[in-house]
Structures are given as structure tokens and as C-alpha cells.
Scaffold this motif. Structure first.
Motif, PDB file in Angstrom:
ATOM      1  N   ALA A   7       0.834  -1.202   0.000  1.00  0.00           N
ATOM      2  CA  ALA A   7       0.000   0.000   0.000  1.00  0.00           C
ATOM      3  C   ALA A   7       0.870   1.253   0.000  1.00  0.00           C
ATOM      4  O   ALA A   7       0.584   2.232  -0.693  1.00  0.00           O
ATOM      5  CB  ALA A   7      -0.927  -0.010   1.217  1.00  0.00           C
ATOM      6  N   ALA A   8       1.959   1.209   0.755  1.00  0.00           N
ATOM      7  CA  ALA A   8       2.848   2.371   0.848  1.00  0.00           C
ATOM      8  C   ALA A   8       3.526   2.667  -0.485  1.00  0.00           C
ATOM      9  O   ALA A   8       3.755   3.826  -0.831  1.00  0.00           O
ATOM     10  CB  ALA A   8       3.891   2.127   1.925  1.00  0.00           C
ATOM     11  N   SER A  11       0.951   4.620  -2.397  1.00  0.00           N
ATOM     12  CA  SER A  11       0.264   5.719  -1.726  1.00  0.00           C
ATOM     13  C   SER A  11       0.575   7.063  -2.388  1.00  0.00           C
ATOM     14  O   SER A  11       1.701   7.317  -2.818  1.00  0.00           O
ATOM     15  CB  SER A  11       0.675   5.774  -0.253  1.00  0.00           C
ATOM     16  N   LYS A  12      -0.442   7.919  -2.439  1.00  0.00           N
ATOM     17  CA  LYS A  12      -0.257   9.269  -2.972  1.00  0.00           C
ATOM     18  C   LYS A  12      -0.017  10.294  -1.864  1.00  0.00           C
ATOM     19  O   LYS A  12       0.105  11.484  -2.139  1.00  0.00           O
ATOM     20  CB  LYS A  12      -1.474   9.670  -3.807  1.00  0.00           C
ATOM     21  N   GLU A 352      -5.147   0.830   2.744  1.00  0.00           N
ATOM     22  CA  GLU A 352      -4.799   1.779   1.681  1.00  0.00           C
ATOM     23  C   GLU A 352      -5.212   3.200   2.036  1.00  0.00           C
ATOM     24  O   GLU A 352      -4.556   4.173   1.649  1.00  0.00           O
ATOM     25  CB  GLU A 352      -5.475   1.378   0.358  1.00  0.00           C
ATOM     26  N   LYS A 353      -6.314   3.331   2.767  1.00  0.00           N
ATOM     27  CA  LYS A 353      -6.778   4.647   3.195  1.00  0.00           C
ATOM     28  C   LYS A 353      -6.075   5.096   4.478  1.00  0.00           C
ATOM     29  O   LYS A 353      -5.823   6.288   4.678  1.00  0.00           O
ATOM     30  CB  LYS A 353      -8.295   4.631   3.417  1.00  0.00           C
ATOM     31  N   ASP A 356      -2.916   6.965   3.966  1.00  0.00           N
ATOM     32  CA  ASP A 356      -3.105   8.288   3.389  1.00  0.00           C
ATOM     33  C   ASP A 356      -3.714   9.256   4.400  1.00  0.00           C
ATOM     34  O   ASP A 356      -3.850  10.446   4.121  1.00  0.00           O
ATOM     35  CB  ASP A 356      -4.018   8.203   2.160  1.00  0.00           C
TER      36      ASP A 356
END
Length: 542
Positions: A7-8, A11-12, A352-353, A356
Motif C-alpha cells: 500500500a505504501a 500511496s499518494k 490503503e486509506k 493516506d
């Protein structure tokens, strides 16, 4: 199932984007020094301000993000340029005459005007470290004075002498013609006065590491570039330090961005590899001016922490680092409430959230639960209408709104109540401006008052007479629906005009809380009394 590292890598969130850039430096081979070095720089020419804290906070966020996507060890070095000459006397410190008498001396040779440390530079260094320790940062502190005088930079300073012409070629291109005539990358420390001299070099003996120059009185001197007898001008110093320490990442403000090619070029001339950079936008005071250590405008860290917890400041630092932000008292309540909103959302988010979410980065991947069941903005309004002088004056209302809450079980809420009372009395109370309602607003408020009285009378009746939906009617949502319906029925368009009228007439402000939540917290009968007083003009100062 998505792993944290996977996920990292996608990540945006800006800390992960920066961390991936750092990792790319070592995609072919790990660093020879055995770790990745993150650095922050600090000029202790004045009392530390929040912008200085922001560099360490944001760099720490990137460092923690890097540690998720890589197994390479990391270090964070907080470097103080405390050997710089004091070129201006800060306006916000005592003993101005003492400081003026020591102008141009290295900051660690200037007496401490506070009388607490052996120098002004060490005083400001201690303040910075205390501030950083308050936030629990993991860092190593480094002093330019110690690095220069102990010989840690000697090898690189000898190389500067050897490659003097190449360094000067980079620098001279960036200077006006007049400045070119007197510029030298070397700044000697006068053997007699102890002042940092800005004088041209008559000779640079690269073989022996010696420089020759005339002082301001025309006397010739020869000094070694090693052992703390000489330092570098600040721009060459930037690049030299990167090369000497093999720095992998450093961020700085937008005002440095035009110097980036200079820093990089000097680092490379000295055989180093330029680090990854991150340029952030500047912090502004209430007048839109850049905050400055010497002016003392903007907020200090201690001032922020007088009105809110440390996490709210970290949240403020996380948000949009590439956008200029106004740093003034009125941003504090918003930062507190938004931080807790994100904290409450975190628990239900997929990984994933979560990565962020700002709170992941504020707490290094281990955010706590929020127990701020009453928003900070609401506590401010409650402090106003309740006339509270301390947090104990708010807890009676809080207990009715959230019976399960106590100061012991909800420490965040207890602290916020204390902060809210202090903030209200210092910043909100002096600005309150109550007014009478217009005829249209009065009709609507009298209608709302009538409905609240009916609700209060019905819900306080004998148990067998209380409607089965009384809890729903008295809930925050139920009360908000009632207020909303009154505004619609009285033709307020847009509906925000109705709520603005309530805030201005009842709270003395043009903005306010979700009004149904305010009634639920303050109490129906208390709100009735407040409205009756306001409609009678009792809130307007004579």
C-alpha cells in the motif's frame, strides 16, 4: 490482501512520495555508510519558531514512511548553524545593547541575553531541543561550532581550499558585479575581535590549507582553514555539509529554492552526491507576511501549545506543505477538530486509506483512539454561553451530553475543555458582537423558541405522558432537523443565512457550531433562556 508495504509503494500521500524518491537513490546498491541520512538545518539567530519545528516534523514523517518501504536503517540529524555571525539583533529578546556590542560574532560566542547559557546560540539550541523533545522526535543534534572546531569538517575544508576556484565560479555567477569583487566562500574569524569577517581573499594556499586576507583595518592575516579558525559562507556551507556528511534528504522553504543549483553544484564539486530536496511553501502571519525569527511575528510553539495539544500542530504541518499557509491564532480550533475527525475515521478505513490519513503520519503508524466526543469549536461556544472560567464549568454540560465521559476516561476531552476556556477568554470574548434580529429573523426565532418550549414541557412531563420518540426528538439530529425546518418554513434562502442569524444574535459571532448539537450540549431549557435574553436585547452591551 494488501500488505502495508504494498500500500505504501502506491500511496499518494506526500511523505510516501518523497520516501520513494529517497529509496530510488539506492535501487542498485545500499548506502556505503550503512544508513540513509535525513537532515534538517536551523539558524539559531533568534528564538525558534513553528517553521523550524515544521521541518523536523515533516522530515520525520518522510523518514517513517521510508522505514515502511525499506529495511535500510535511517538517521535524522538536526544541524544548527550556530557558528554564523549574528548579523542582526532580534527585536524580541532582552539586553539589546549587549547584543549590539557583539554583532558579527559567531552565535556561540555572543553572550546569552537571558543569562541562562554560556551563549545566545546555545540558548536558542536548547530551546529548539526542548521543543523537539516535547513532541518526542527521534533525532541527533549537531552543532556547526562543534563540527568546525573539533576538526570534523577539516578534511572537507582542505578540499574547499584545493577546489576554491571551482566553488567561486559557481558562486560568482549568482552575485551582482559589485559583490563579486569582495566575495569569498571563506569567512575568517578575526583572531583579536572574534568577529566573522566578510572580506576578499588575497591568497588561498591549497597545499597548506591557509588563507591570507586583510581585515577591516587593512592589517594582513594568514589563518588555517581548519580547526574552527575559518567557516564557509552559508550557501557553500550548505553544499559542503551535504558532501561531508553524505546527506540523502533535506527540505527547506521556498525562499531557498533559487539556491538549490548552488547547493547541489558545490556538493558535487566537493565529490558528494546531491541529496533529494523538498521545497515547502512559507508560513505567513496575520498580515500575510513571512514569519521571521528576528521579527518574532507569527506563533511560537509554546503559544500554540497554550491553546491546543501537540497533535493539532503536527496535523497543521502535515496539510498541503507546498501551499503557503496563514499561521495565526484562528487556525488552531480548526486544526484540533479536523485532527480528531481524521482520528475517528482511521479505525474503519482499509490499510490503503489509513496510510493516506494524516494521523498515520503524525503518529508513525500507531494513532490512538479519539475521545473528543465534543468538538473543540463547540466547547468554545459552550464556554461563551456558560460563562465558564475553568474547565470544571464545562463538565456539567459535557456529562449531560455524554454521560459516559469523565476527565479520567476522556483525557483528550478534559484537556480540550481547559484549552477552550483559555482560548475563548483570550481571543473570542474580546471580539464578540451581538445584535438584535431583523423582523424576519425574530419571527423565525420566536417560532423556534415556541417549539423548544413545547419539547421541553413534553419531555419533562410525567413518564407515562412522555412520547416514545422523545430521545429521538432530543438527539442532536432531531434538534438539528427542528432548527432546519424552522429556517425552511420562514423562507431563508440560502439556509445558511438562518444559521448565521442564530450565531450572530445568540453567540455574537458570524460562524458557529452545528446548532442542533449545540442545543443538545447546552440543554433545551438553557437554550430557551438564552434565546429569551437575546430577543429581549439582554446580550447587547450597553
Amino acid at each position: 490482501m494488501t500488505t502495508l508495504r504494498d500500500a505504501a509503494m502506491n500511496s499518494k500521500a506526500w511523505p510516501f512520495e518523497e520516501a520513494r524518491r529517497v529509496l530510488k537513490r539506492y535501487e542498485k546498491a545500499p548506502p556505503k555508510k550503512g544508513h540513509v541520512l535525513f537532515e534538517t538545518g536551523y539558524g539559531p539567530s533568534g528564538l525558534p519558531h513553528i517553521g523550524t519545528f515544521g521541518e523536523v516534523a515533516r522530515t520525520t514523517m518522510i523518514r517513517r514512511a521510508f522505514e515502511i518501504i525499506s529495511d535500510i536503517p535511517t538517521r535524522l540529524l538536526c544541524f544548527s548553524d550556530d557558528m554564523d555571525g549574528m548579523r542582526k539583533v532580534p527585536e524580541n529578546v532582552p539586553q539589546q545593547e549587549l547584543l549590539y556590542a557583539n554583532i558579527q560574532k559567531p552565535l556561540t560566542a555572543v553572550p546569552d541575553p537571558f543569562g541562562e547559557f554560556d551563549s545566545f546560540g546555545n540558548h536558542n539550541n536548547a530551546m529548539l531541543r526542548r521543543f523537539l523533545d516535547t513532541f518526542g522526535f527521534e533525532y541527533e543534534f549537531a552543532s556547526a561550532t562543534e563540527y568546525y572546531t573539533s576538526g570534523k569538517f577539516d578534511e572537507m575544508l582542505m578540499l574547499c581550499a584545493e577546489r576554491y576556484d571551482a566553488i567561486m565560479a559557481i558562486m560568482l555567477k549568482s552575485l551582482r558585479e559589485e559583490r563579486q569583487q569582495t566575495y569569498s566562500c571563506f569567512l575568517p574569524i578575526h583572531p583579536e575581535t572574534g568577529r566573522v569577517l566578510y572580506v576578499p581573499m588575497k591568497n588561498v594556499d591549497a597545499k597548506n590549507g591557509l588563507i591570507t586576507f586583510d581585515d577591516e583595518d587593512g592589517r594582513e592575516w594568514t589563518l588555517p582553514v581548519t580547526g574552527g579558525k575559518v567557516k564557509l559562507q552559508w550557501k557553500p556551507d550548505f553544499g559542503m555539509r551535504w558532501a561531508a556528511l553524505d546527506v540523502d534528504f533535506e527540505m527547506y522553504g521556498k525562499d531557498h529554492s533559487t539556491n538549490t543549483p548552488i547547493y547541489d553544484g558545490i556538493c558535487e564539486v566537493l565529490g558528494g552526491r546531491k541529496p533529494e530536496h523538498f521545497t515547502y511553501e512559507l508560513f505567513l502571519d496575520d498580515q500575510g507576511q513571512k514569519i521571521s525569527k528576528s521579527k518574532g511575528n507569527g506563533l511560537t510553539i509554546d503559544e500554540w501549545l497554550s491553546y491546543a495539544a501537540t497533535e493539532s500542530l503536527s496535523y497543521f504541518m502535515y496539510q498541503k506543505p507546498k501551499t503557503a499557509k496563514r499561521l495565526w491564532w484562528d487556525v488552531i480550533p480548526k486544526a484540533v477538530d479536523e485532527y480528531h475527525q481524521q482520528l475517528r475515521a482511521y479505525a474503519t478505513q482499509p490499510v490503503e486509506k489509513q496510510i493516506d490519513n494524516p494521523v498515520w503520519h503524525i503518529h508513525g503508524g500507531q494513532p490512538p483512539e479519539s475521545n473528543l466526543v465534543v468538538p473543540f469549536a463547540m466547547l468554545l461556544n459552550l464556554a461563551s454561553v456558560a460563562g465558564a472560567s475553568d474547565k470544571a464549568g464545562l463538565w456539567g454540560f459535557i456529562k449531560r451530553y455524554a454521560p459516559e465521559a469523565t476527565p479520567e476516561t476522556h483525557p483528550d476531552l478534559d484537556a480540550a475543555a481547559g484549552f477552550a476556556v483559555r482560548y475563548f477568554h483570550d481571543f473570542v470574548a474580546p471580539t464578540l458582537a451581538f445584535r438584535l434580529p431583523t423582523d424576519k429573523e425574530r419571527a423565525a426565532m420566536e417560532d423556534l423558541l415556541k417549539r423548544l418550549k413545547t419539547l421541553d414541557r413534553v419531555t419533562s412531563s410525567e413518564p407515562r405522558e412522555i412520547p416514545t420518540n422523545s430521545a429521538e426528538l432530543l438527539s442532536e439530529d432531531g434538534l438539528q432537523s427542528m432548527v432546519f425546518a424552522v429556517g425552511k418554513e420562514h423562507g431563508f434562502e440560502p439556509l445558511r443565512d438562518w444559521f448565521t442569524a442564530l450565531y450572530e444574535v445568540l453567540l455574537g459571532q458570524s460562524q458557529g457550531p452545528r446548532f442542533g448539537g449545540f442545543i443538545a450540549l447546552y440543554g433545551v431549557s438553557e437554550t430557551i433562556a438564552l434565546m429569551e435574553t437575546a430577543l429581549a436585547g439582554g446580550l447587547i452591551k450597553a
